[in-house]
Design a protein around this motif. Structure first.
Motif, short mmCIF file in Angstrom:
data_model
loop_
_atom_site.label_atom_id
_atom_site.label_comp_id
_atom_site.label_asym_id
_atom_site.label_seq_id
_atom_site.Cartn_x
_atom_site.Cartn_y
_atom_site.Cartn_z
N CYS A 11 7.07 -6.92 -36.95
CA CYS A 11 5.62 -7.14 -37.05
C CYS A 11 4.94 -5.88 -37.58
O CYS A 11 5.14 -4.78 -37.06
CB CYS A 11 5.05 -7.51 -35.69
SG CYS A 11 3.26 -7.61 -35.67
N CYS A 33 2.25 -4.51 -34.45
CA CYS A 33 2.71 -3.96 -33.16
C CYS A 33 4.11 -3.38 -33.23
O CYS A 33 4.54 -2.70 -32.30
CB CYS A 33 2.61 -5.01 -32.06
SG CYS A 33 3.87 -6.29 -32.18
N SER A 57 6.94 -4.92 -33.04
CA SER A 57 8.02 -5.64 -32.34
C SER A 57 8.78 -6.52 -33.32
O SER A 57 8.27 -6.91 -34.37
CB SER A 57 7.44 -6.46 -31.18
OG SER A 57 6.61 -7.47 -31.67
N CYS A 114 3.91 -10.88 -35.90
CA CYS A 114 4.54 -11.69 -34.85
C CYS A 114 3.52 -12.74 -34.39
O CYS A 114 2.33 -12.65 -34.72
CB CYS A 114 4.98 -10.80 -33.69
SG CYS A 114 3.63 -10.08 -32.75
N CYS A 156 0.42 -11.36 -32.36
CA CYS A 156 -0.53 -10.63 -33.23
C CYS A 156 -1.26 -11.60 -34.16
O CYS A 156 -2.47 -11.46 -34.38
CB CYS A 156 0.18 -9.55 -34.04
SG CYS A 156 0.60 -8.10 -33.05
#
Ligand SMILES: [Zn+2]
Length: 266
Positions: free
Chosen positions: A50, A53, A55, A66, A69
């Motif tokens: 992502c 963020c 992740s 993601c 988000c």
């Protein structure tokens, strides 16, 4: 030559009327315009990170985010695609501070010849990249306003007179006729005098921007390539237009694969 990293949409600029493209891999940037005419290979390592963020995500949402988000960031909200639906004044902006810096800044309403004449809007600081990203052959700013919402209101009204869409297949095959933007601008402005007045929109000068693309051969039919189906894509890079790599085996929309971990070999 080989570079790896999480990618992003191609960064673009205009030099002597020709679009220049840089493909980013984490911190490194590759001058991909220089590879036109050469064989290249792109490999997706099945990892997507992502871009907000950081992740890992199995699937990419809103071109590089993601799922959480994509559902919480203002930049992924529907009002970004449809600026006339800005809901900041209702107190429901997902990120009011972000909205204040992004949406409450000078915006341009323009017309461009992508696959025909279309109307569009962009932040003033995002020109000429916006037009290169759309594969426009020419563009003409028509009005400047103070907010994204105001630009959206003008765009929505002008949609009654001119398209706001690009036929991306025609754009990629370069099946585009030359267009006279200045007379069309005059006609469009003549349709909305009261809205221009109401929003205190500032008329802009008739400076047409013409854009050439680094292309040696346009496709005669458009085959879309996808890393989700084909993790290794290789071929001769025949050119770059919009956010697409034009390979001899098909076209690849780089923007769609933002946040994918790629390796390029050339
Ligand atoms: Zn995220």
């Amino acid at each position: 030559m080989q570079l790896s990293g999480y990618t992003d949409k191609m960064h673009t600029s205009l030099e002597s009327g020709v679009a220049q493209y840089k493909l980013s891999f984490d911190d490194a940037e590759l001058d991909i315009s220089a590879l036109v005419g050469k064989p290249i290979e792109l490999t997706f390592s099945q990892q997507i990170q992502c871009s907000a963020c950081g992740s890992m995500t199995k699937k990419s949402y809103s071109q590089g985010y993601c799922w959480p988000c994509a559902n919480s960031l203002a930049r992924c909200d529907l009002c970004i695609m449809r600026p006339e639906t800005c809901h900041y004044y209702q107190g429901t902006c997902r990120e009011p501070e972000w909205g204040e810096s992004y949406c409450f800044s000078p915006h341009i309403v323009y017309i461009a010849n992508t696959s025909g004449i279309k109307v569009g809007i962009t932040r003033k600081t995002n020109t000429p990249s916006r037009w290169i990203d759309q594969g426009a052959l020419s563009a003409l700013p028509i009005l400047e306003v103070n907010t994204r919402l105001d630009s959206g209101r003008i765009e929505k009204t002008l949609k009654s007179f001119v398209s706001d869409k690009t036929n991306w297949r025609k754009m990629l095959m370069n099946e585009v006729k030359p267009a006279e933007l200045i007379p069309n601008k005059a006609i469009l402005l003549g349709e909305i005098p009261s809205l221009i007045n109401e929003l205190s929109a500032k008329p802009l000068s008739d400076d047409v921007i013409n854009i050439d693309y680094p292309v040696i051969k346009y496709p005669t039919k458009v085959v879309s390539l996808s890393f989700d189906k084909t993790p290794v894509i290789s071929g001769i890079l025949n050119g770059i237009k919009g956010q697409y790599l034009l390979l001899d085996c098909g076209v690849l929309n780089i923007r769609k694969f933002s946040s994918y971990h790629l390796t390029i070999s050339a």
